[in-house]
Write a protein that holds these residues in place. Structure first.
Motif, PDB file in Angstrom:
ATOM      1  N   THR A  80       0.826  -1.207   0.000  1.00 44.69           N
ATOM      2  CA  THR A  80       0.000   0.000   0.000  1.00 44.69           C
ATOM      3  C   THR A  80       0.858   1.254   0.000  1.00 44.69           C
ATOM      4  O   THR A  80       0.593   2.199  -0.747  1.00 44.69           O
ATOM      5  CB  THR A  80      -0.930   0.009   1.234  1.00 44.69           C
ATOM      6  N   ALA A  81       1.897   1.278   0.844  1.00 40.21           N
ATOM      7  CA  ALA A  81       2.765   2.458   0.922  1.00 40.21           C
ATOM      8  C   ALA A  81       3.443   2.721  -0.425  1.00 40.21           C
ATOM      9  O   ALA A  81       3.521   3.870  -0.886  1.00 40.21           O
ATOM     10  CB  ALA A  81       3.808   2.266   2.016  1.00 40.21           C
ATOM     11  N   TRP A  82       3.924   1.656  -1.064  1.00 41.21           N
ATOM     12  CA  TRP A  82       4.598   1.836  -2.353  1.00 41.21           C
ATOM     13  C   TRP A  82       3.608   2.244  -3.440  1.00 41.21           C
ATOM     14  O   TRP A  82       3.901   3.096  -4.275  1.00 41.21           O
ATOM     15  CB  TRP A  82       5.313   0.538  -2.744  1.00 41.21           C
ATOM     16  N   MET A  83       2.396   1.667  -3.417  1.00 37.18           N
ATOM     17  CA  MET A  83       1.399   1.988  -4.425  1.00 37.18           C
ATOM     18  C   MET A  83       0.927   3.434  -4.318  1.00 37.18           C
ATOM     19  O   MET A  83       0.545   4.042  -5.327  1.00 37.18           O
ATOM     20  CB  MET A  83       0.199   1.038  -4.320  1.00 37.18           C
ATOM     21  N   VAL A  84       0.944   4.005  -3.119  1.00 35.01           N
ATOM     22  CA  VAL A  84       0.591   5.421  -2.969  1.00 35.01           C
ATOM     23  C   VAL A  84       1.536   6.280  -3.805  1.00 35.01           C
ATOM     24  O   VAL A  84       1.112   7.200  -4.509  1.00 35.01           O
ATOM     25  CB  VAL A  84       0.632   5.837  -1.486  1.00 35.01           C
ATOM     26  N   LEU A  85       2.840   5.969  -3.757  1.00 33.83           N
ATOM     27  CA  LEU A  85       3.803   6.725  -4.560  1.00 33.83           C
ATOM     28  C   LEU A  85       3.616   6.451  -6.049  1.00 33.83           C
ATOM     29  O   LEU A  85       3.802   7.352  -6.878  1.00 33.83           O
ATOM     30  CB  LEU A  85       5.229   6.385  -4.135  1.00 33.83           C
ATOM     31  N   VAL A  86       3.255   5.228  -6.408  1.00 34.71           N
ATOM     32  CA  VAL A  86       2.998   4.908  -7.812  1.00 34.71           C
ATOM     33  C   VAL A  86       1.809   5.725  -8.333  1.00 34.71           C
ATOM     34  O   VAL A  86       1.840   6.251  -9.457  1.00 34.71           O
ATOM     35  CB  VAL A  86       2.739   3.396  -7.996  1.00 34.71           C
ATOM     36  N   ILE A  87       0.771   5.855  -7.510  1.00 31.77           N
ATOM     37  CA  ILE A  87      -0.407   6.645  -7.900  1.00 31.77           C
ATOM     38  C   ILE A  87      -0.025   8.114  -8.048  1.00 31.77           C
ATOM     39  O   ILE A  87      -0.439   8.789  -8.999  1.00 31.77           O
ATOM     40  CB  ILE A  87      -1.537   6.466  -6.867  1.00 31.77           C
ATOM     41  N   GLY A 109      10.923  19.164  -5.224  1.00 28.29           N
ATOM     42  CA  GLY A 109      11.837  18.993  -4.091  1.00 28.29           C
ATOM     43  C   GLY A 109      11.774  17.612  -3.480  1.00 28.29           C
ATOM     44  O   GLY A 109      12.791  17.073  -3.025  1.00 28.29           O
ATOM     45  N   LEU A 110      10.580  17.008  -3.469  1.00 32.02           N
ATOM     46  CA  LEU A 110      10.418  15.661  -2.908  1.00 32.02           C
ATOM     47  C   LEU A 110      10.798  14.568  -3.911  1.00 32.02           C
ATOM     48  O   LEU A 110      10.799  13.390  -3.556  1.00 32.02           O
ATOM     49  CB  LEU A 110       8.967  15.461  -2.469  1.00 32.02           C
ATOM     50  N   GLY A 111      11.099  14.978  -5.136  1.00 36.06           N
ATOM     51  CA  GLY A 111      11.469  13.998  -6.153  1.00 36.06           C
ATOM     52  C   GLY A 111      10.291  13.389  -6.873  1.00 36.06           C
ATOM     53  O   GLY A 111      10.447  12.440  -7.634  1.00 36.06           O
ATOM     54  N   PHE A 112       9.088  13.934  -6.672  1.00 34.98           N
ATOM     55  CA  PHE A 112       7.895  13.335  -7.259  1.00 34.98           C
ATOM     56  C   PHE A 112       7.808  13.554  -8.764  1.00 34.98           C
ATOM     57  O   PHE A 112       7.014  12.888  -9.438  1.00 34.98           O
ATOM     58  CB  PHE A 112       6.636  13.894  -6.597  1.00 34.98           C
ATOM     59  N   SER A 117      13.603   7.861  -9.714  1.00 38.23           N
ATOM     60  CA  SER A 117      14.972   8.119  -9.257  1.00 38.23           C
ATOM     61  C   SER A 117      14.987   8.893  -7.941  1.00 38.23           C
ATOM     62  O   SER A 117      15.986   9.504  -7.594  1.00 38.23           O
ATOM     63  CB  SER A 117      15.753   8.896 -10.328  1.00 38.23           C
ATOM     64  N   SER A 118      13.860   8.854  -7.193  1.00 36.75           N
ATOM     65  CA  SER A 118      13.776   9.551  -5.909  1.00 36.75           C
ATOM     66  C   SER A 118      14.031   8.579  -4.761  1.00 36.75           C
ATOM     67  O   SER A 118      13.729   7.382  -4.848  1.00 36.75           O
ATOM     68  CB  SER A 118      12.408  10.212  -5.741  1.00 36.75           C
ATOM     69  N   TRP A 119      14.576   9.090  -3.671  1.00 35.89           N
ATOM     70  CA  TRP A 119      14.871   8.257  -2.504  1.00 35.89           C
ATOM     71  C   TRP A 119      13.615   7.690  -1.829  1.00 35.89           C
ATOM     72  O   TRP A 119      13.611   6.516  -1.453  1.00 35.89           O
ATOM     73  CB  TRP A 119      15.708   9.049  -1.504  1.00 35.89           C
ATOM     74  N   PRO A 120      12.535   8.474  -1.637  1.00 34.93           N
ATOM     75  CA  PRO A 120      11.331   7.876  -1.031  1.00 34.93           C
ATOM     76  C   PRO A 120      10.810   6.674  -1.814  1.00 34.93           C
ATOM     77  O   PRO A 120      10.439   5.640  -1.238  1.00 34.93           O
ATOM     78  CB  PRO A 120      10.326   9.037  -1.032  1.00 34.93           C
ATOM     79  N   PHE A 121      10.787   6.803  -3.142  1.00 35.93           N
ATOM     80  CA  PHE A 121      10.314   5.706  -3.985  1.00 35.93           C
ATOM     81  C   PHE A 121      11.227   4.497  -3.847  1.00 35.93           C
ATOM     82  O   PHE A 121      10.756   3.362  -3.711  1.00 35.93           O
ATOM     83  CB  PHE A 121      10.257   6.175  -5.440  1.00 35.93           C
ATOM     84  N   LEU A 122      12.544   4.723  -3.871  1.00 38.32           N
ATOM     85  CA  LEU A 122      13.500   3.620  -3.816  1.00 38.32           C
ATOM     86  C   LEU A 122      13.408   2.868  -2.489  1.00 38.32           C
ATOM     87  O   LEU A 122      13.385   1.626  -2.467  1.00 38.32           O
ATOM     88  CB  LEU A 122      14.916   4.149  -4.029  1.00 38.32           C
ATOM     89  N   LEU A 123      13.330   3.592  -1.377  1.00 39.62           N
ATOM     90  CA  LEU A 123      13.306   2.928  -0.073  1.00 39.62           C
ATOM     91  C   LEU A 123      12.016   2.132   0.124  1.00 39.62           C
ATOM     92  O   LEU A 123      12.048   1.005   0.633  1.00 39.62           O
ATOM     93  CB  LEU A 123      13.473   3.960   1.041  1.00 39.62           C
TER      94      LEU A 123
END
Length: 423
Positions: A80-87, A109-112, A117-123
């Motif tokens: 769910t957490a990863w899919m939120v960023l995908v959406i 700034g957040l890489g969205f 290639s953003s750190w939140p998405f990668l982690l």
């Protein structure tokens, strides 16, 4: 919280903690540079990651806290957490990873705007794929034949996602401009850096099929098509046409698909011209429905050699022909490789040529010259990890088929089988 057994609260906390860590890394160090993870480094990283998951599963047999990471709760929260960023990625304008996002404020700034290639998405991706890998390893360690659909689906998804991310550094997407009868070996990336390729493209010919010309009424002041918000047009097919636009009856009395403009001091005419630079011209008569005012003259979309021509109907309205829209465009090419291979092919939109590990797509052309373009623009894509991705997708498809075949509803009970034999 943090008392065994862990639940959703711990799962959401881990997800938010990884997201917050990613934001801090994004702000302090910038985006992840995918080009650092090229072959063979990405293959080594992938092997180390798999070894780490196996070792983590072995250790988890004696650590209850680690067993939570291949539980249903961990799967739901990580996915769910990863899919939120995908959406968010799907709803946010994305720019090329090689480019610099110079606008977007907080999103940039957040890489969205460069999500992959953003750190939140990668982690969060690493969190999800680690859980997915541990779940798969757990099922393999307790293998039963009825688990085959589960294993195919989960292992296929794991392979697909891992290969897609690891192969990101090896993915090459370049643009090449080829001119007539000149083999071109060079291409540029999104950042404009030029690269010499192991193959060359020589353009032999370029062709465009165009839709029939259209007539529009426009506002002389704003240049907007009328009526505003819902403009009308007349499509001029092969036969001559009669129709209406606004308050005018329109009749096309002559059509020249290949024409040249001939001007004198006080007149303008179009004549047939079957050579480079020819334009499309229509001789039009227009009659106002109310007052009977008549106008006649040529209308043309123009070309790089001849001017655009409109027919004024009144002080506020003119009749125009917009540029002809391409229906299909294609390039006849010869492709050479440094290994000595040669191939003649026709490349058009959505019909790429595959050669020497590259896919060559028809991208564009010299739009200023239109159908007389002597250049063609191609996109060349090379993704050496794509076969691995296809293997993962094939496993998912096989898993879905097995899930359907082995579904309880597709099996006959022993009693039903005996009844069938009796009959």
């Amino acid at each position: 919280m943090w008392k065994q057994p862990w639940g959703y609260a711990e799962g959401w906390t881990i997800s938010f903690g990884l997201f917050l860590t990613g934001v801090i890394l994004q702000v302090t160090t910038g985006k992840v540079d995918a080009t650092l993870f090229q072959y063979p480094l990405n293959a080594i990283v992938g092997g180390v990651f798999l070894f780490f998951l196996v070792m983590l599963y072995v250790v988890s047999r004696k650590a209850a806290a680690l067993q939570w990471f291949y539980s249903l709760t961990a799967s739901i929260t990580s996915l769910t957490a990863w899919m939120v960023l995908v959406i968010i990625m799907g709803l946010t304008q994305q720019v090329a990873p090689s480019a610099t996002a110079t606008h977007g404020g907080l999103l940039s700034g957040l890489g969205f705007m460069q999500m992959t290639s953003s750190w939140p998405f990668l982690l969060l991706f690493l969190y999800f794929i680690s859980v997915l890998g541990l779940v798969t390893i757990h099922k393999i360690s307790r293998f039963r034949w009825k688990d085959i659909p589960f294993l195919l689906n989960h292992a296929g998804l794991f392979i697909t996602l891992l290969a897609a991310v690891l192969g990101n550094g090896d993915l090459q997407r370049l643009r090449m401009t080829a001119t007539l009868d000149n083999p071109e070996w060079r291409a540029t990336d999104d950042a404009g850096q030029m690269t010499e390729l192991p193959l060359a493209i020589e353009l032999k010919s370029f062709t465009i099929d165009e839709y029939p010309p259209k007539l529009l009424a426009i506002d002389n002041t704003t240049g907007k098509a009328l009526p505003e918000g819902n403009p009308e047009n007349l499509l001029v097919e092969e036969s001559l046409l009669s129709g209406s636009l606004l308050d005018w009856d329109i009749e096309v009395t002559r059509s020249l698909p290949m024409a040249a403009c001939v001007r004198t001091v006080d007149t303008m005419n179009f004549v047939a011209f079957h050579s480079e630079g020819a334009t499309t011209a229509l001789l039009v008569k227009a009659r106002h429905k109310t007052d009977g005012t008549e106008k006649s003259g040529w209308v043309s979309c123009g070309s790089f050699m001849f001017p655009y021509v409109s027919l004024p109907l009144s002080d506020s309205v003119s009749l125009v022909m917009p540029e002809l829209e391409p229906k299909r465009f294609a390039s006849e090419v010869t492709v050479y490789t440094k290994s000595g291979e040669r191939a003649d092919a026709l490349i058009e939109v959505n019909k790429p040529l595959s050669m020497d590990g590259w896919k060559i797509y028809q991208l564009s052309y010299d739009e200023a010259k239109g159908k007389w373009s002597s250049t063609s623009i191609f996109e060349l894509v090379k993704d050496p990890w794509l076969p691995v991705v296809y293997i993962g997708i094939l496993m998912i498809l096989l898993g879905s088929v097995c899930l359907f075949v082995l579904a309880p509803g597709n099996k006959q009970s022993p009693k039903a089988v005996n009844d069938t034999k009796t009959e």
